[in-house]
Design an enzyme around this catalytic site. Sequence first.
Site, PDB file in Angstrom:
ATOM      1  N   ASN A   8     -39.021  48.740  68.511  1.00  0.00           N
ATOM      2  CA  ASN A   8     -39.561  47.520  69.103  1.00  0.00           C
ATOM      3  C   ASN A   8     -40.232  46.751  67.968  1.00  0.00           C
ATOM      4  O   ASN A   8     -41.345  47.081  67.567  1.00  0.00           O
ATOM      5  CB  ASN A   8     -40.563  47.904  70.208  1.00  0.00           C
ATOM      6  CG  ASN A   8     -41.130  46.686  70.914  1.00  0.00           C
ATOM      7  OD1 ASN A   8     -40.878  45.546  70.514  1.00  0.00           O
ATOM      8  ND2 ASN A   8     -41.909  46.917  71.947  1.00  0.00           N
ATOM      9  N   ARG A  96     -35.257  46.877  71.197  1.00  0.00           N
ATOM     10  CA  ARG A  96     -35.735  45.982  72.248  1.00  0.00           C
ATOM     11  C   ARG A  96     -35.595  44.556  71.728  1.00  0.00           C
ATOM     12  O   ARG A  96     -36.110  44.227  70.653  1.00  0.00           O
ATOM     13  CB  ARG A  96     -37.199  46.280  72.567  1.00  0.00           C
ATOM     14  CG  ARG A  96     -37.748  45.275  73.533  1.00  0.00           C
ATOM     15  CD  ARG A  96     -39.194  45.516  73.855  1.00  0.00           C
ATOM     16  NE  ARG A  96     -39.620  44.557  74.847  1.00  0.00           N
ATOM     17  CZ  ARG A  96     -40.681  43.771  74.725  1.00  0.00           C
ATOM     18  NH1 ARG A  96     -41.449  43.852  73.657  1.00  0.00           N
ATOM     19  NH2 ARG A  96     -40.982  42.912  75.674  1.00  0.00           N
ATOM     20  N   HIS A 185     -39.482  41.668  81.228  1.00  0.00           N
ATOM     21  CA  HIS A 185     -39.826  43.049  81.649  1.00  0.00           C
ATOM     22  C   HIS A 185     -38.643  43.726  82.340  1.00  0.00           C
ATOM     23  O   HIS A 185     -38.831  44.667  83.116  1.00  0.00           O
ATOM     24  CB  HIS A 185     -41.010  43.078  82.646  1.00  0.00           C
ATOM     25  CG  HIS A 185     -42.325  42.673  82.075  1.00  0.00           C
ATOM     26  ND1 HIS A 185     -43.276  41.990  82.812  1.00  0.00           N
ATOM     27  CD2 HIS A 185     -42.870  42.866  80.848  1.00  0.00           C
ATOM     28  CE1 HIS A 185     -44.347  41.775  82.065  1.00  0.00           C
ATOM     29  NE2 HIS A 185     -44.123  42.296  80.864  1.00  0.00           N
ATOM     30  N   ARG A 246     -52.629  35.076  80.379  1.00  0.00           N
ATOM     31  CA  ARG A 246     -51.746  33.982  80.820  1.00  0.00           C
ATOM     32  C   ARG A 246     -52.128  33.556  82.236  1.00  0.00           C
ATOM     33  O   ARG A 246     -52.422  34.397  83.088  1.00  0.00           O
ATOM     34  CB  ARG A 246     -50.280  34.418  80.806  1.00  0.00           C
ATOM     35  CG  ARG A 246     -49.726  34.747  79.444  1.00  0.00           C
ATOM     36  CD  ARG A 246     -48.212  34.918  79.500  1.00  0.00           C
ATOM     37  NE  ARG A 246     -47.709  35.559  78.298  1.00  0.00           N
ATOM     38  CZ  ARG A 246     -47.067  36.722  78.285  1.00  0.00           C
ATOM     39  NH1 ARG A 246     -46.811  37.374  79.419  1.00  0.00           N
ATOM     40  NH2 ARG A 246     -46.647  37.241  77.152  1.00  0.00           N
ATOM     41  N   GLU A 390     -40.152  52.306  79.085  1.00  0.00           N
ATOM     42  CA  GLU A 390     -39.162  51.371  78.546  1.00  0.00           C
ATOM     43  C   GLU A 390     -38.367  51.987  77.403  1.00  0.00           C
ATOM     44  O   GLU A 390     -37.175  51.715  77.255  1.00  0.00           O
ATOM     45  CB  GLU A 390     -39.869  50.082  78.101  1.00  0.00           C
ATOM     46  CG  GLU A 390     -40.324  49.267  79.303  1.00  0.00           C
ATOM     47  CD  GLU A 390     -41.313  48.162  78.973  1.00  0.00           C
ATOM     48  OE1 GLU A 390     -42.509  48.473  78.802  1.00  0.00           O
ATOM     49  OE2 GLU A 390     -40.890  47.011  78.870  1.00  0.00           O
TER      50      GLU A 390
END
Length: 404
Positions: A8, A96, A185, A246, A390
Amino acid sequence: MSHVLVLNSGSSSIKYQLLDMGEGAPVASGVVERIGEGQSILTHKVPGNTPGTPARKHERREACPDHEAGLKAVLDAFSTIGPDLDGIELAAVGHRVVHGGARFGGAVLVDDQVERDIEELAPLAPLHNPANLAGIQGARKAFPNVPQVAVFDTAFHQTLPPAAYTYAVPAHWRTEHKVRRYGFHGTSHAYVSRRAAEILGRDVADTNVIVLHLGNGASATAIQGGRSVETSMGLTPLEGLVMGTRSGDVDPSLHAYLVRNAGMSAAEVDTALNKQSGVLALAGANDMREVWRMVDEGDADAKLAVDVYCHRLRKYIGAYYAALGRVDALVFTAGVGENDERVRAGAVAGLERLGLTIDPAKNENLERGTEQAISPDGAEIPVMVIPTNEELEIAVQSLDLLNR
Ligand code: AMP
């Protein structure tokens, strides 16, 4: 048994995990930080030899001017600390990648064309795709004989029907500028929704799930028969739920209003909505543990923050219930979803008429890191906590692609 190395790559870091695919478990993991910032720090972790013994952690400092150098440092850590990569069968390197646009609906074997595609999609993810690409290019040099697979955060949501992904905006925005809902996601939503069906002993193709991925970033997804049909993040990860920093949904005219009345530029508004909003803006902290500590001390701002957060969750659960028609499970995952029993209780409060209830004892006494139902026995709709993974999902998708 074969292994997969999952990478990642961020703008100044590379997180990695080497998974033994027989066990589906990591045999080493780590991170290189501060790439391109003079002295880089590499932390390499190897699990203890026997179950229950703590992981061994090794830290090194060296100059890594770019991702290629960062990956060389990772290779060096494997050869000196272990496990030795020469002694194992490395089936793939799984990367990723944040944005696959409308081009990638699944994992792909990386070649020069895929690299160009990821680069072309950079305007949609200007912070992430270039960093992901740098990691891919570095890994192709570091592991020239190992297949490289790109697994996109957006891919799982490519099954959204046009009615769900289309914004009602002018045609040339949609065609020329690729404006539509993409969702993010996806790797987590895919993993968690499949696990939910498996745990319930149901056929994935006949199981409808609402997944709430609540981490520092947060999104909700409605999954019908294993396919994402609606998701809360949109063109960018800003839309939808209230997140750590956010805002989630706001009136689309907010930008123009602030540009006209507050003397801000569009870029300043965008940065503030992404980095200085959400729970942080309301409570003064973005970590839910800290926010609840303030709530317990009587802080009214923190109380408002969790109220706004949970209200938004309930709104989305209701909307996705309508999108699915029939719901077979509601699943919480990621940092907040897996650990915060008060958020979980707040998210389903008052939704008994929808068949959604929580058993307080199960919800509060959850064993960390385990997959568990938190709804009462015999509940109409199982409510579950399923830790996301993940890295494992990227590794599984990489191997599946190679075996196809
Ligand atoms: P993630 O992005 O999935 O790593 O989630 C990180 C977020 O999870 C943190 O910012 C916290 O808000 C939240 N979190 C982690 N542990 C806990 C906990 N024990 N209780 C409440 N929230 C937590």
